[in-house]
Design an enzyme around this catalytic site. Structure first.
Site, short mmCIF file in Angstrom:
data_model
loop_
_atom_site.label_atom_id
_atom_site.label_comp_id
_atom_site.label_asym_id
_atom_site.label_seq_id
_atom_site.Cartn_x
_atom_site.Cartn_y
_atom_site.Cartn_z
N ARG A 127 1.17 -1.13 0.40
CA ARG A 127 -0.08 -0.04 -0.03
C ARG A 127 0.72 1.27 -0.13
NH1 ARG A 127 -2.17 0.15 6.46
NH2 ARG A 127 -0.19 -0.23 6.82
N ASN A 165 -4.79 8.44 4.38
CA ASN A 165 -4.20 7.94 5.41
C ASN A 165 -2.44 8.33 6.02
OD1 ASN A 165 -5.36 6.57 7.73
ND2 ASN A 165 -4.22 4.47 6.73
N GLU A 166 -2.51 8.23 7.26
CA GLU A 166 -0.87 8.29 7.53
C GLU A 166 -0.11 8.68 6.69
OE1 GLU A 166 -0.04 4.49 9.82
OE2 GLU A 166 -0.97 4.89 12.02
N GLU A 323 -6.28 6.06 15.15
CA GLU A 323 -6.16 4.21 15.49
C GLU A 323 -5.43 4.28 17.43
OE1 GLU A 323 -3.74 2.79 12.31
OE2 GLU A 323 -5.47 4.36 11.16
N TRP A 331 2.72 -6.02 13.52
CA TRP A 331 4.16 -6.11 12.79
C TRP A 331 5.35 -5.09 13.93
CZ3 TRP A 331 4.85 -1.07 15.41
CH2 TRP A 331 3.51 -0.56 15.57
N GLU A 371 -3.58 -8.11 7.36
CA GLU A 371 -3.39 -7.65 8.70
C GLU A 371 -4.11 -8.37 9.34
OE1 GLU A 371 -4.22 -3.42 8.02
OE2 GLU A 371 -2.04 -3.18 8.89
N LYS A 372 -4.37 -9.86 8.98
CA LYS A 372 -4.88 -10.67 9.09
C LYS A 372 -5.00 -11.43 10.66
CE LYS A 372 -3.56 -14.93 6.85
NZ LYS A 372 -1.47 -14.46 6.90
N HIS A 374 -3.66 -8.96 12.94
CA HIS A 374 -3.94 -7.24 13.96
C HIS A 374 -5.19 -7.34 14.46
CE1 HIS A 374 -4.08 -3.31 15.09
NE2 HIS A 374 -2.53 -3.00 14.26
C1 GLA Z 1 -2.09 2.54 10.74
C2 GLA Z 1 -2.02 2.02 9.70
C3 GLA Z 1 -4.13 1.04 9.63
C4 GLA Z 1 -3.05 -0.29 10.50
C5 GLA Z 1 -2.50 -0.02 11.30
C6 GLA Z 1 -2.05 -1.10 11.87
O1 GLA Z 1 -2.26 2.70 11.47
O2 GLA Z 1 -3.11 3.61 9.35
O3 GLA Z 1 -4.55 1.08 8.31
O4 GLA Z 1 -2.62 -1.11 9.09
O5 GLA Z 1 -1.07 0.88 11.18
O6 GLA Z 1 -1.99 -1.54 13.44
#
Ligand code: GLA
Ligand code: GLA
Length: 689
Positions: A127, A165-166, A323, A331, A371-372, A374
């Site tokens: 991504r 996002n981020e 978040e 991770w 991320e399965k 997470h």
């Molecule tokens: C980041 C991303 C999310 C997700 C989380 C996992 O914060 O913004 O999409 O990937 O990490 O911890």
């Protein structure tokens, strides 16, 4: 062109925050319905209702589903889910979906892909495969943002826009040709002329002189040590480039929907890729942040540090925790789950520091993709699970805390200064010591202050420094003239400043300030140092004065006192190359305040003893009841008729009956377990007359 104002102070700010229309605390998560079959959606919404979810962020990573081809659009599924949300009374923080471009776009335009410093392309398959400076990427992404704004701008479920996002999560540093071109423009704006750039970059060194802007490159992998100012400017540029992208999306959104507030989720504690967030705060209508608990000792202090920093970036107005995780992440090398109660503790700690929304990544745990493993609100095991019951309990507890929403955080009297440019400059490799660990140092001082039983703010160097009685600025390496003056004014006005070794050493161009260390702070501190003496990690020095057996690590110096009003608080007793009795910690009275210099990294009790001494001398007594002093982190919000204290147990011992703790603060327990055990937090309401 990417606006370059990274050196301008970020205040005064316009008030941040959502309008009062929809007050109440928000509770929710990223929701990715397009990653699941439709049959699941109704169950999701029913369970969201059961858990008390009030807001979801969608569709963060759905570009490929919304736009299957350059001229094909599929909004139907999103229309449907938006309507379902509206019907269920759940608000939507709508992401612009631009964080992961579809494969057709990167195939047609591989020139939107980021490039590393070694020249490798970051290919699709993950991504964030986009360059912040790519005009082509921007054209497609802004088109998408505009269409979303036009389509959903007046949708009853929409509460806010969430840009991308981020920003910079995986693509913070792009060394592509687009980046090179944008970097040159940015440098032209910053310096105006090549002469000024050559001077600032010190290019007389190693034959680096530029005679044409076109010769300048991002700091790609070079044959030897790179130019430090080029590195620093590239960090500034990279932050400005992402902020410029944030502005570009925001401009489109504001044009179409001026009434809808805009945010983007910051990562204020990001180690390798922290951007200049205090400088970005003016570009969002309300601040939001992502935080992931760092397992191990000190985890809770780091959690509070992040929350406090976010609050200061938000100008002490309410902000959103966009978040965090209900339990494990996916991770780290090893990803342990949170223990029972920790989910609520983390949420309440953010809330106590001003968060008006408590959100998570993500609603339903994925069964596919990276991320399965997470954690999520709804685990693989389903709703009949310990975790989901904790989620429901948190939702209920947040309902009971609605009266906190909209309340500002109350400034503490003690602060730790964070300066992102100093942080960036200390990540360079060619320094006297490469294990200085800026972030770790801030946390050490933060902990020592927390041990006193006082509230502590994490303060951006752009903030009003004079608001604090005791201000600690560790490793404040870069001190431009303007910051120097602001520090001097604060001290004159009554702030008691503490700073450490390797501070004030260089200016905004990372040029060493001549005449002896600590350069820009020499006069204020009334000391002079000729030589820097970093220590190997396994060596320590002995210090006299204060605690017995005091030791320092990492650094020591021969400190010369140059001003009569300087008092020596500690001396070196045994240190390599330093005569016994040499000053190690000094303090100069200046105006209504003072300036303390700490020339080594004092360890544990030695640091604690010094901090206690300084706090006492400025009349900074414990604010917390004795039973929890030093053992709980306190934060304070001020509502219309009441003050709200949040106390988080720092994890060393159980702190007794929560109602007794509340009573000792003069209030009553509003949320949290019956006992303030290890791993717990409570919220206390204290009525104001
Ligand atoms: C980041 C991303 C999310 C997700 C989380 C996992 O914060 O913004 O999409 O990937 O990490 O911890
Ligand atoms: C080598 C180089 C010098 C200098 C020193 C630094 O000897 O020839 O130019 O860089 O290293 O130690």
């Amino acid at each position: 062109m990417i606006a370059n104002d990274s050196t301008s102070p970020g205040f005064p700010r316009r008030p941040l925050g959502l309008d009062g229309a929809r007050r109440g605390l928000h509770f929710g998560a990223d929701y990715n319905p397009d990653q699941w079959p439709r049959e699941v959606w109704a169950e999701d919404i029913a369970l969201m209702g059961q858990a008390g979810v009030t807001v979801v962020t969608l569709p963060v990573f759905s570009w490929a589903h919304i736009q299957p081809g350059p001229d094909t659009w599929d909004f139907e599924w999103l229309d449907e889910i938006m309507d379902m949300m509206a019907q269920a009374g759940i608000d939507v923080d709508m992401a612009t979906s631009t964080a992961s471009p579809p494969a057709w776009l990167t195939r047609a335009h591989p020139e939107v892909l980021p490039v590393t410093r070694t020249g490798d392309t970051l290919w699709p398959g993950g991504r964030q495969q986009w360059r912040p400076t790519s005009p082509i990427f921007r054209r497609y992404a802004l088109d998408l943002a505009q269409r979303l704004a036009q389509r959903y701008g007046s949708h009853p479920a929409l509460i806010a826009w969430h840009v991308n996002n981020e920003l910079g999560c995986h693509n913070a540093f792009d060394y592509s040709d687009d980046a090179a071109a944008a970097f040159r423009l940015w440098l032209r704006e910053r310096y105006g002329s090549l002469d000024a750039l050559n001077e600032a970059w010190g290019t007389a060194f190693w034959s680096q002189t530029y005679y044409d802007f076109e010769e300048i490159l991002p700091p790609r992998l070079a044959a030897s040590e790179p130019n430090p100012t080029q590195l620093l400017d590239f960090r500034r540029f990279s932050s400005d480039a992402l902020r410029d992208y944030l502005r570009a999306e925001s401009e489109i959104l504001r044009e179409v929907t001026p009434q809808v507030p805009i945010t983007t989720n910051f990562m204020v504690m990001g180690d390798g890729n922290a951007m200049d967030y205090p400088g970005w705060a003016d570009d969002v209508d309300f601040v939001s942040n992502d935080h992931y608990l760092e397992p191990g000792p000190g985890a809770i202090d780091e959690l509070a540090f992040s929350a406090s920093l976010t609050s200061s970036i938000a100008g002490h107005r309410p902000w959103w925790l966009m978040e965090h995780s209900t339990s494990a992440v996916n991770w780290r090398e090893v990803n342990p789950p949170k223990r029972p109660g920790e989910l609520a503790r983390d949420a309440l700690t953010h809330l106590g520091h001003g968060a008006d929304a408590i959100c998570f990544f993500q609603w339903r745990a994925s069964r596919v993709g990276a991320e399965k493993y997470h954690a999520a609100l709804l685990p693989h095991a389903g709703a009949d699970s310990r975790l989901f019951r904790e989620v429901e309990a948190l939702g209920a507890s947040l309902k009971g805390l609605a009266e906190l929403s909209g309340s500002d955080s109350v400034r503490a009297r003690a602060g730790i200064v964070i300066d992102y440019e100093s942080w960036w400059s200390l990540t360079q490799e060619f320094l006297p010591h490469t294990h200085l660990d800026y972030r770790g140092q801030l946390l050490e001082w933060y902990r020592a202050l927390l041990d006193l039983g006082v509230r502590v703010d994490v303060v951006s160097s752009r903030d009003e420094l004079g608001d604090y009685d005791l201000l600690v600025a560790p490793l404040l390496h870069l001190v431009p003239q303007a910051l120097r003056e602001r520090l001097e004014q604060a001290v004159e006005g009554g702030t008691h400043l503490v700073t450490t070794y390797f501070s004030g050493t260089a200016d905004e161009n990372d040029h060493v300030l001549l005449g002896g260390y600590p350069g820009a702070l020499r006069e204020l501190l009334g000391v002079q140092v000729e030589e820097l003496s970093p220590l190997p990690d396994d060596e320590q020095v002995r210090i006299s004065g204060g605690a017995s057996d005091a030791v320092g690590r990492t650094w020591c110096e021969v400190v010369d006192v140059t001003d009569e009003s300087v008092a020596v608080l500690r001396r070196y007793e045994e240190a390599p190359g330093i005569p016994g009795g040499t000053p190690a910690v000094t303090r100069r009275q200046v105006g209504a305040g003072s300036a303390t210099y700490v020339s080594t990294r004092l360890q544990d009790e030695a640091l604690g003893a010094l901090v206690r001494e300084l706090a006492e001398s400025v009349g900074l007594g414990a604010e917390l009841p004795e039973a929890v002093q030093g053992e709980a982190i306190a934060s304070l919000r001020r509502g219309k008729d009441a003050d709200y204290w949040t106390l988080t147990n720092r994890g060393r011992k159980a702190l007794g009956d929560s109602r007794d703790v509340a009573a000792s603060l003069g209030g009553r327990l509003l949320a949290g377990p019956d006992a303030l055990g290890i791993g717990d937090a409570v919220v206390v309401r204290v009525a104001r007359d």
